[in-house]
Write a protein that holds these residues in place. Structure first.
Motif, PDB file in Angstrom:
ATOM      1  N   GLN A  49      21.447   7.323 -39.309  1.00  0.00           N
ATOM      2  CA  GLN A  49      21.263   8.279 -38.229  1.00  0.00           C
ATOM      3  C   GLN A  49      20.561   9.508 -38.785  1.00  0.00           C
ATOM      4  O   GLN A  49      20.947  10.041 -39.824  1.00  0.00           O
ATOM      5  N   VAL A  50      19.527   9.931 -38.086  1.00  0.00           N
ATOM      6  CA  VAL A  50      18.749  11.082 -38.504  1.00  0.00           C
ATOM      7  C   VAL A  50      18.598  12.019 -37.318  1.00  0.00           C
ATOM      8  O   VAL A  50      18.325  11.566 -36.200  1.00  0.00           O
ATOM      9  N   ASP A 147      14.690  18.751 -30.066  1.00  0.00           N
ATOM     10  CA  ASP A 147      15.790  18.096 -30.769  1.00  0.00           C
ATOM     11  C   ASP A 147      15.531  16.591 -30.765  1.00  0.00           C
ATOM     12  O   ASP A 147      15.443  15.974 -29.701  1.00  0.00           O
ATOM     13  N   VAL A 148      15.388  16.009 -31.957  1.00  0.00           N
ATOM     14  CA  VAL A 148      15.089  14.582 -32.093  1.00  0.00           C
ATOM     15  C   VAL A 148      16.256  13.892 -32.785  1.00  0.00           C
ATOM     16  O   VAL A 148      16.753  14.372 -33.809  1.00  0.00           O
ATOM     17  N   GLN A 149      16.698  12.768 -32.235  1.00  0.00           N
ATOM     18  CA  GLN A 149      17.766  11.972 -32.840  1.00  0.00           C
ATOM     19  C   GLN A 149      17.338  10.515 -32.902  1.00  0.00           C
ATOM     20  O   GLN A 149      16.871   9.960 -31.906  1.00  0.00           O
ATOM     21  N   LEU A 150      17.495   9.909 -34.064  1.00  0.00           N
ATOM     22  CA  LEU A 150      17.210   8.495 -34.253  1.00  0.00           C
ATOM     23  C   LEU A 150      18.400   7.821 -34.904  1.00  0.00           C
ATOM     24  O   LEU A 150      19.018   8.378 -35.819  1.00  0.00           O
ATOM     25  N   ALA A 151      18.731   6.639 -34.433  1.00  0.00           N
ATOM     26  CA  ALA A 151      19.775   5.821 -35.050  1.00  0.00           C
ATOM     27  C   ALA A 151      19.226   4.404 -35.128  1.00  0.00           C
ATOM     28  O   ALA A 151      18.730   3.869 -34.132  1.00  0.00           O
ATOM     29  N   TYR A 152      19.323   3.783 -36.316  1.00  0.00           N
ATOM     30  CA  TYR A 152      18.707   2.465 -36.433  1.00  0.00           C
ATOM     31  C   TYR A 152      19.307   1.642 -37.564  1.00  0.00           C
ATOM     32  O   TYR A 152      19.932   2.163 -38.487  1.00  0.00           O
ATOM     33  N   ASN A 153      19.119   0.336 -37.440  1.00  0.00           N
ATOM     34  CA  ASN A 153      19.392  -0.633 -38.486  1.00  0.00           C
ATOM     35  C   ASN A 153      18.056  -1.193 -38.942  1.00  0.00           C
ATOM     36  O   ASN A 153      17.367  -1.863 -38.176  1.00  0.00           O
ATOM     37  N   ALA A 174      10.747  11.599 -43.877  1.00  0.00           N
ATOM     38  CA  ALA A 174       9.648  11.178 -43.009  1.00  0.00           C
ATOM     39  C   ALA A 174       9.684  11.939 -41.689  1.00  0.00           C
ATOM     40  O   ALA A 174       8.638  12.393 -41.201  1.00  0.00           O
ATOM     41  N   MET A 175      10.893  12.097 -41.102  1.00  0.00           N
ATOM     42  CA  MET A 175      10.998  12.832 -39.848  1.00  0.00           C
ATOM     43  C   MET A 175      10.601  14.294 -40.039  1.00  0.00           C
ATOM     44  O   MET A 175       9.892  14.878 -39.205  1.00  0.00           O
ATOM     45  N   ASP A 176      11.053  14.908 -41.124  1.00  0.00           N
ATOM     46  CA  ASP A 176      10.686  16.300 -41.411  1.00  0.00           C
ATOM     47  C   ASP A 176       9.173  16.462 -41.468  1.00  0.00           C
ATOM     48  O   ASP A 176       8.603  17.383 -40.869  1.00  0.00           O
ATOM     49  N   GLU A 177       8.508  15.552 -42.193  1.00  0.00           N
ATOM     50  CA  GLU A 177       7.060  15.643 -42.342  1.00  0.00           C
ATOM     51  C   GLU A 177       6.344  15.357 -41.021  1.00  0.00           C
ATOM     52  O   GLU A 177       5.333  15.994 -40.701  1.00  0.00           O
TER      53      GLU A 177
END
Length: 221
Positions: A49-50, A147-153, A174-177
């Motif tokens: 989760q990011v 506001d960005v949220q990602l959750a993944y497998n 990667a998200m920061d960049e």
């Protein structure tokens, strides 16, 4: 780590087995996850989760114009190669995986509130289980909080992610960049991705062209 290193000095099946065991133990130690999640057996529960919040000096409608068209994402997201609209609310994504091997999946929109919120998730059977959401909050006439949220497998669970991380695919970084490029695109009207310059006017033109095609499709149907 020693087992993985030893595998490079051994040939044939024994060497490959040493490498698999070594990388597996290394991934287990660094991730501190149960084996079932480590190899991606447990589905429906996100392995990673990011979340990131950033403020940009741009009105909310301009920010929405970028985020509401998924085809724009590869313009500022380094790991994405292509996003194509399949039909209304459904899109096909292609990302750069480990060793440059492409990873593909389909996603569907789950929530859509103009100028406020977008949510999406991968379709059943996709090699990557991912949910994402973007929330926009205007803090002034010319400022917007994103506001960005990602959750993944990822493929092969955390073990596959550990290998990808060694190759430089750290999702948080990667998200920061990606969001730094987005901020530059909105505030400076240009950014750089993989050495190429991306200009806001080109992205906006693509978005308008995409909306035109979508409208034509609806009229024909």
């Amino acid at each position: 780590g020693l087992l993985a290193l030893q595998s490079t000095r051994s040939s044939g099946l024994p060497g490959r087995l040493l490498g698999v065991v070594g990388l597996g133990l290394l991934a287990r130690a660094t991730s501190n996850m149960p084996p079932d999640r480590l190899v991606g057996i447990v589905r429906g529960r996100p392995t990673f989760q990011v979340e990131k919040t950033i403020k940009v000096s741009a009105p909310v409608d301009r920010v929405w114009e970028l985020w509401s068209n998924f085809e724009n994402f590869p313009r500022f997201m380094a790991h994405l190669r292509e996003v194509q609209k399949v039909d209304e609310g459904r899109s096909h994504w292609v990302a750069a995986g480990p060793a440059g091997i492409p990873v593909e999946w389909d996603a569907v929109v789950t929530d859509w509130v103009p100028n406020q919120f977008i949510g999406w998730t991968t379709t059943e059977g996709s090699p990557v289980e991912m949910t994402g959401q973007v929330r926009l909050r205007p803090t002034s006439e010319n400022e917007t909080e994103i506001d960005v949220q990602l959750a993944y497998n990822p493929p092969a669970g955390a073990a596959g992610h550990a290998v990808a991380s060694i190759l430089g695919a750290d999702p948080k970084r990667a998200m920061d960049e990606d969001l730094v490029r987005l901020k530059s695109l909105l505030e400076n009207e240009k950014t750089s991705k993989a050495g190429d310059t991306v200009r806001l006017e080109e992205v906006v033109a693509t978005s308008k062209s995409g909306r035109s095609r979508k409208g034509t499709t609806r009229d024909k149907s």
